[in-house]
Motif scaffolding. Structure first.
Motif: not given
Ligand code: TIU
Length: 222
Positions: A26, A74, A133, A159, A163
Motif C-alpha cells: 500500500d 488498498e 487491510k 502502515t 496493513c
Molecule cells: N494500508 C493501510 O495501512 N491502511 C490504513 O488504513 N492504515 C492506517 O493506518 N489508517
C-alpha cells in the motif's frame, strides 16, 4: 548454491532467492503523500515518508536479485459494493468514496489510490488490489505466491500496525516466513511502530523476523 540468511531478530532467517518474494504494501499516494487519506484522517505523513528511500533501495536490490516483487493497493470499486458497511462508516468526516484532494478516497482508478512514483511497479510485477487491510483477504496473492513456490516474504510498506502486520499475521498462518525491515515500514504513530515490530519478533519470532534495509540488501547481493 543460493541458500543464504538474513541477519535479523530474534535470529537469522535462512532464505533462497528463488523462493523469496518482496511484498510492498500500500505505498499509495493516499497514505504517503500530503493531502491524501492519511493526512485527511489527521496524520502527519512525514512519519511514513521516511520509509520511501529504504523501500526504494530494497526494491532495487530485489529486482537485481531476481526476486518476485508484488505490490498491493488498498481500495474499492467505484460503486463501493466491495466495501463492508462497517468500514464505510469509519474515519470521521473522511469517508471512503468521498471526494478528497486526490480524487475519491481509496477508490480504484483515482489518483490518490495509485502507487507513489518512487516505488512504481515495472512490467511483470503483480499488483494486488485488496479491499481489506490484509493482503490475503479476498485476493489472489496466496495463489500467485504458491504458483511461484514462494516460502519467504520480505514485507515493506504502510502502515506498520495496520496493513503490514495484518498481512504478516495472515502470511504466517499460511506457512510463510516473514521478514520485516524496520526502516521500510512506516506508521503515523511512533509508539505503534515500535510495539508492532516488537510483537512480530517476540516469543521466538511468533509472527516473523525484524531486520533493516541494509541487512536485506547485503543478503540479496551475496
Ligand atoms: N494500508 C493501510 O495501512 N491502511 C490504513 O488504513 N492504515 C492506517 O493506518 N489508517
Amino acid at each position: 548454491m543460493s541458500q543464504s540468511a538474513f541477519i535479523a531478530e530474534p535470529f537469522a532467517l535462512p532464505f533462497d532467492k528463488k523462493t523469496t518474494a518482496l511484498v510492498m504494501i500500500d505505498m499509495q499516494r493516499d497514505f504517503v503523500e500530503p493531502a491524501g487519506f492519511g493526512e485527511a484522517l489527521g496524520n502527519d505523513v512525514s512519519l511514513v515518508r521516511v520509509a520511501i528511500q529504504p523501500c526504494k533501495q530494497v526494491l532495487e536490490a530485489a529486482r537485481k536479485a531476481g526476486l518476485l516483487v508484488v505490490h498491493t493497493r488498498e481500495g474499492h470499486r467505484p460503486d463501493l459494493t466491495d466495501c463492508p458497511p462497517a468500514k464505510l462508516t469509519r474515519g470521521g468526516k473522511t469517508f471512503i468514496g468521498s471526494k478528497g484532494p486526490m480524487g475519491r478516497i481509496l477508490v480504484r482508478g483515482e489518483a490518490g489510490h495509485d502507487l507513489i512514483p518512487e516505488l512504481y511497479p515495472i512490467a511483470g510485477e503483480p499488483v494486488i488490489d485488496k479491499p481489506g487491510k490484509g493482503a490475503f483477504y479476498q485476493t489472489d496473492l496466496h495463489l500467485i505466491l504458491q504458483n511461484r513456490g514462494i516460502k519467504t516474504l520480505i514485507v515493506c510498506g504502510v502502515t506498520t500496525e495496520v496493513c503490514v502486520t495484518t498481512t504478516v499475521r495472515e502470511a504466517n498462518d499460511r506457512g510463510f516466513e516473514c521478514l520485516v525491515p524496520a526502516d521500510c515500514v512506516g506508521s503515523y504513530f511512533p509508539e505503534f511502530q515500535k510495539a508492532s515490530l516488537e510483537m512480530i519478533k517476540a516469543q521466538g519470532a511468533i509472527f516473523g523476523w525484524v531486520s533493516n534495509a541494509s541487512n536485506v540488501i547485503a543478503a540479496l547481493a551475496a
